[in-house]
Structure formats: C-alpha cells, structure tokens
Design an enzyme around this catalytic site. Structure first.
Site: not given
Length: 270
Positions: A22, A25, A57, A174, A229
């Site tokens: 993954k 931006g 984003g 995510d 995170k």
C-alpha cells in the site's frame, strides 16, 4: 522501450505467496518512486505475486483547490460530498492510477489499473450520511485478482469502491489494502515516507507485538502519528491473522527485505 508481455498460464501460479503493497499520496507525488517498481519486479521474478493498492489524498486535495471546492473533515475523515465525487473518482481511479500503471510499464512490469469496484473484489457501503460518499470496505471475490496474478500481471488498485446498489464510494486506502490482502490471504506492506518504528535511541525496531506496542506507547517512545499508524497496523495484522510490515518506499529493496525482516517494522498479530 516498449515491454511486451507474453501470457504463460501455469496451474500452480495462484498458490505462490502474495504481497499487497500500500502506498499513499506522498509516493504518487514523489519524483524518485521508480525504484519501488523495480523492487516489485524483482520480487515477482523471485516467485511472489505483487499487488499495489494506492490512495492519493494529496492528489485529490490539489484538484479540489484548483477547482475552488471547499473540503472538510469530520471525526478525522475527509468528507466527500456527492457533487465532489466525479472529481475524486477521476483523480484516484483515473489520473493517479494510470500514472502508476505507466511508471510500472516503464519499469518492465505488465500492470493493470483497476479499482476496488472491479470484479466484485470487495463489497462497500456508505460509512455515514455526514461523511457523504465515503465507504467502508470488506473483502469479496478473489477471482479477478487471482486471475491477473496467476498470469504475472501486476494489479494496481485504486481505493474507489462500489456499493451493492451501484453507488461509487471513496474508501480509506489503508482499509482498502487490508481488504485486498484479506481477499488474497496475503502479506501486507504499508509504505509511507518513514522507515519504520524507532526506539528511544532513534534506531529502527524490526519486530513488535501487542505487548511491545503498549509498553512503548506508555513510555512515550511511540506517540502521535506513529502511534496511530502502529495501532492501525496491529489491527490489520489481527484481522489478517499474519504479520504486517510498516516501512518506507524510499528504502532500497523494501519489498524483498521486508520478507526477511531486515527492513521496516514487522507487527505481529499475536
């Protein structure tokens, strides 16, 4: 140079290990991102399937600013009004996705740009009325992704989903990556511009479990955005039932090195 792709179906290909990577931006905007695709190609040649999931984003926000469209967040989530949705879909599933496909081709990979909505790979529903066209996502049908991987294509998946009623939805990247990894029973690699979790000496921590994370958060070693995170990665690891790695797309050979835990931080679900 144009890279020709010759299909070579093999019956045993779907059983090869899958890694879902993954990126967000910051990766899409970076000038030096080609190295990750060469690393993905190397991992593919070493008998792994690679699937890339991306958000964007920053890309969306830039477009909103250019169009003089106001944006807002509610409870930390970006609101996607219905009138903004065509631009969001165009930015993520269009411009961002196809620019990554083009770069992957330049790197020698046979990329296929798709979205969460394609092949019923996921199922989505609206998160709440106050967030507009924002969706939650669950894993769905693996056939499309498995078919692409089995013939050595490189799926690049944008975080645009679709409800059972045909409504397009903007999904957190995510969450999208977790759903795709769940579909394929894959290892998940969450990449950003940080190399991993650092200890109090600013050295990378290679492995963490839930008890380690709780202790380091209580000690203030893991805090702020990194705490968010790490907890997200822990929740993902629990949901997938296997380790999730946090790392930097700027780190050399991050995909292959994450497998032997010599890069990034691997979060154990146990």
């Amino acid at each position: 140079m144009d890279i020709a792709h010759t299909s070579k179906p093999r019956q045993n290909r779907p059983s090869r290990p899958v890694i879902v990577v993954k990126v967000g931006g910051a990766f899409i905007d970076a000038p030096d991102k080609a190295a990750l695709f060469f690393d993905a190609l190397k991992a593919q040649q070493q008998d792994h399937h690679i699937v890339l999931v991306h958000g964007g984003g920053n890309h969306v926000q830039r477009l909103m600013d250019e169009l003089n469209l106001d944006t807002q967040k509610v409870d930390g989530l970006r609101v996607t009004p219905q009138e903004h949705l065509p631009y969001v879909v165009g930015a993520l599933a269009g411009t961002a996705n196809k620019s990554l496909v083009a770069l992957a081709r330049q790197s020698g990979m046979a990329a296929v740009g798709i979205s969460l909505a394609d092949g019923n790979m996921t199922t989505c529903q609206q998160f709440s009325n106050k967030h507009g066209a924002v969706g939650t996502v669950m894993s769905g049908n693996k056939k499309l992704l498995q078919t692409l991987c089995s013939d050595d294509f490189f799926p690049i998946v944008s975080s645009i989903g679709c409800s059972a009623h045909g409504a397009l939805l903007n999904v957190n990247a995510d969450d999208a990556a977790v759903a795709v990894a769940s579909v394929l029973n894959a290892r998940l690699l969450l990449l950003s511009d940080v190399e991993g979790v650092l200890d109090n000496q600013k050295m990378p921590i290679r492995k963490l479990n839930q008890a380690d994370i709780q202790t380091l958060i209580e000690q203030g070693v893991i805090r702020d955005g990194m705490a968010v995170k790490v907890n997200a990665a822990l929740n993902a690891a629990k949901q997938l039932g296997q380790p999730v790695t946090i790392g930097s797309w700027q780190a050399p050979n991050i995909i292959s090195r994450s497998l032997d835990k010599t890069a990034g931080t691997t979060i154990s679900p146990h």
